[in-house]
Design an enzyme around this catalytic site. Structure first.
Site, PDB file in Angstrom:
ATOM      1  N   PRO A 114       0.828  -1.217   0.000  1.00 59.96           N
ATOM      2  CA  PRO A 114       0.000   0.000   0.000  1.00 59.96           C
ATOM      3  C   PRO A 114       0.860   1.263   0.000  1.00 59.96           C
ATOM      4  CG  PRO A 114      -0.084  -1.097   2.144  1.00 59.96           C
ATOM      5  CD  PRO A 114       0.672  -2.004   1.219  1.00 59.96           C
TER       6      PRO A 114
ATOM      7  N   GLU B 172       1.781  -8.527   8.474  1.00 63.61           N
ATOM      8  CA  GLU B 172       2.047  -7.085   8.620  1.00 63.61           C
ATOM      9  C   GLU B 172       2.921  -6.564   7.484  1.00 63.61           C
ATOM     10  OE1 GLU B 172       0.720  -4.899  10.803  1.00 63.61           O
ATOM     11  OE2 GLU B 172      -0.465  -6.665  11.305  1.00 63.61           O
TER      12      GLU B 172
ATOM     13  N   ARG C 137      -4.899  -7.771 -21.138  1.00 65.46           N
ATOM     14  CA  ARG C 137      -5.896  -7.303 -22.107  1.00 65.46           C
ATOM     15  C   ARG C 137      -5.333  -6.284 -23.094  1.00 65.46           C
ATOM     16  NH1 ARG C 137      -8.987  -3.122 -21.069  1.00 65.46           N
ATOM     17  NH2 ARG C 137     -10.974  -4.087 -21.549  1.00 65.46           N
TER      18      ARG C 137
ATOM     19  N   ASP D  13     -11.390   2.346 -24.267  1.00 64.34           N
ATOM     20  CA  ASP D  13     -11.529   2.300 -22.811  1.00 64.34           C
ATOM     21  C   ASP D  13     -11.098   3.612 -22.160  1.00 64.34           C
ATOM     22  OD1 ASP D  13     -12.521  -0.252 -22.633  1.00 64.34           O
ATOM     23  OD2 ASP D  13     -10.553  -1.192 -22.452  1.00 64.34           O
TER      24      ASP D  13
HETATM   25  N1  SAH Z   1       1.467  -3.140   7.395  1.00 66.27           N
HETATM   26  C1  SAH Z   1       1.412  -2.839   5.997  1.00 66.27           C
HETATM   27  C2  SAH Z   1       0.267  -3.539   5.295  1.00 66.27           C
HETATM   28  C3  SAH Z   1       0.405  -5.019   5.247  1.00 66.27           C
HETATM   29  S1  SAH Z   1      -0.903  -5.757   4.367  1.00 66.27           S
HETATM   30  C4  SAH Z   1       1.243  -1.347   5.811  1.00 66.27           C
HETATM   31  O1  SAH Z   1       0.403  -0.776   6.488  1.00 66.27           O
HETATM   32  O2  SAH Z   1       1.893  -0.745   4.941  1.00 66.27           O
HETATM   33  C5  SAH Z   1      -0.187  -7.275   3.818  1.00 66.27           C
HETATM   34  C6  SAH Z   1       0.290  -7.311   2.381  1.00 66.27           C
HETATM   35  O3  SAH Z   1      -0.798  -7.067   1.512  1.00 66.27           O
HETATM   36  C7  SAH Z   1       1.334  -6.293   2.002  1.00 66.27           C
HETATM   37  O4  SAH Z   1       2.630  -6.749   2.330  1.00 66.27           O
HETATM   38  C8  SAH Z   1       1.141  -6.156   0.503  1.00 66.27           C
HETATM   39  O5  SAH Z   1       1.875  -7.137  -0.224  1.00 66.27           O
HETATM   40  C9  SAH Z   1      -0.347  -6.424   0.331  1.00 66.27           C
HETATM   41  N2  SAH Z   1      -1.104  -5.186   0.160  1.00 66.27           N
HETATM   42  C10 SAH Z   1      -1.877  -4.568   1.089  1.00 66.27           C
HETATM   43  N3  SAH Z   1      -2.438  -3.466   0.609  1.00 66.27           N
HETATM   44  C11 SAH Z   1      -2.039  -3.344  -0.662  1.00 66.27           C
HETATM   45  C12 SAH Z   1      -2.302  -2.396  -1.708  1.00 66.27           C
HETATM   46  N4  SAH Z   1      -3.076  -1.340  -1.520  1.00 66.27           N
HETATM   47  N5  SAH Z   1      -1.722  -2.598  -2.907  1.00 66.27           N
HETATM   48  C13 SAH Z   1      -0.916  -3.661  -3.120  1.00 66.27           C
HETATM   49  N6  SAH Z   1      -0.637  -4.598  -2.174  1.00 66.27           N
HETATM   50  C14 SAH Z   1      -1.194  -4.443  -0.964  1.00 66.27           C
END
Ligand code: SAH
Length: 255
Positions: free
Chosen positions: A93, A120, A158, A173
């Site tokens: 994220p 996490e 795609r 698109d």
């Molecule tokens: N503690 C982290 C979130 C971990 S969520 C933080 O707050 O930054 C667990 C996993 O889900 C992450 O390691 C990532 O690979 C995936 N993930 C979570 N949210 C994501 C998003 N918005 N985009 C892409 N991958 C995501």
């Protein structure tokens, strides 16, 4: 292009690869995908891949060693099978948000090594030492990177030539530079009049008239209206890029 996916849940990908557009892209060989089960690179009786965070706090953190062993196996396999060198991409994220232009760049690239986090997240030292890019699906938190990996591979698949049954269809698109990056226009199909919950709803007259110039003009105006209402930032970007002509600007002023 070839995507290698390091994940604790390879089985999540199976239904995704065996249906629709993505299946077609894999069958045609344009997009190759190899799944790597991270568990197989863990050691010990319990095949642990995670541990408690140093410094305390909730949840578990993915350890660097299994990831490093998996990554080395991927790199060796790509080398052996003469796949081109490709970036190591972590889903997070905290990464750069995926956009149409980043998808387009990837659609003609060598592929990537995707790392799907869980829990996490991942020990920062692995990220610092081994990850080239972090990419995000959006400003929200998923429980794992797998859905983000599927979303990105779907979007790349795609765009491969010949994968969509109608070649023109991704040209129109939303976000396509060929349409100046605006949103798509609304679409209608049979029946001509739909008996909706609040009464009969006909298709807009212009679409039934067969006048292609009128239809094209109407669609362009709908696109402009839709984009101006929902994503004024895209109108602004198109204006700055000089992509809106006199008629477009006059129409925008009129609404
Ligand atoms: N503690 C982290 C979130 C971990 S969520 C933080 O707050 O930054 C667990 C996993 O889900 C992450 O390691 C990532 O690979 C995936 N993930 C979570 N949210 C994501 C998003 N918005 N985009 C892409 N991958 C995501």
């Amino acid at each position: 292009m070839r995507f290698d996916i390091i994940t604790l849940f390879p089985e999540l990908f199976e239904p995704f690869f065996s249906h629709g557009i993505t299946r077609r892209a894999f069958e045609s060989g344009q997009v190759q995908v190899k799944l790597w089960n991270l568990r197989e690179f863990a050691e010990g009786n319990y095949r642990r891949v995670d541990d408690r965070p140093f410094g305390g706090g909730p949840g578990m953190v993915m350890q660097p060693d299994p990831l490093w062993r998996a990554l080395q196996a991927v790199v060796a396999s790509r080398h052996q099978e003469q796949a081109p060198k490709a970036p190591v991409v972590l889903f997070s994220p905290q990464g750069q948000k995926i956009t149409h232009s980043s998808v387009q760049a990837r659609a003609t690239g060598p592929g990537a090594v995707f790392i799907c986090g869980r829990y996490e997240g991942i020990d920062q030292r692995f990220i610092d030492a081994c990850v080239d890019e972090e990419v995000s699906l959006g400003d929200f938190v998923l429980s794992g990177g797998e859905i983000a990996a599927m979303a990105l591979i779907d979007a790349v698949a795609r765009l491969q030539p010949g994968v969509l049954s109608d070649e023109g269809s991704h040209q129109q698109d939303s976000f396509n530079p060929a349409l100046d990056g605006l949103l798509d226009c609304p679409h209608y199909t049979r029946p001509e009049t739909w008996q909706g919950p609040a009464g009969p709803m006909p298709v807009p007259d212009v679409l039934m008239g067969g006048n292609h110039a009128h239809i094209a003009q109407w669609r362009r105006q709908q696109q402009l209206k839709q984009t101006a209402l929902r994503r004024p930032d895209l109108i602004e970007a198109a204006r700055r890029a000089g992509a809106l002509n006199k008629d477009d600007l006059a129409y925008l002023r009129s609404i």
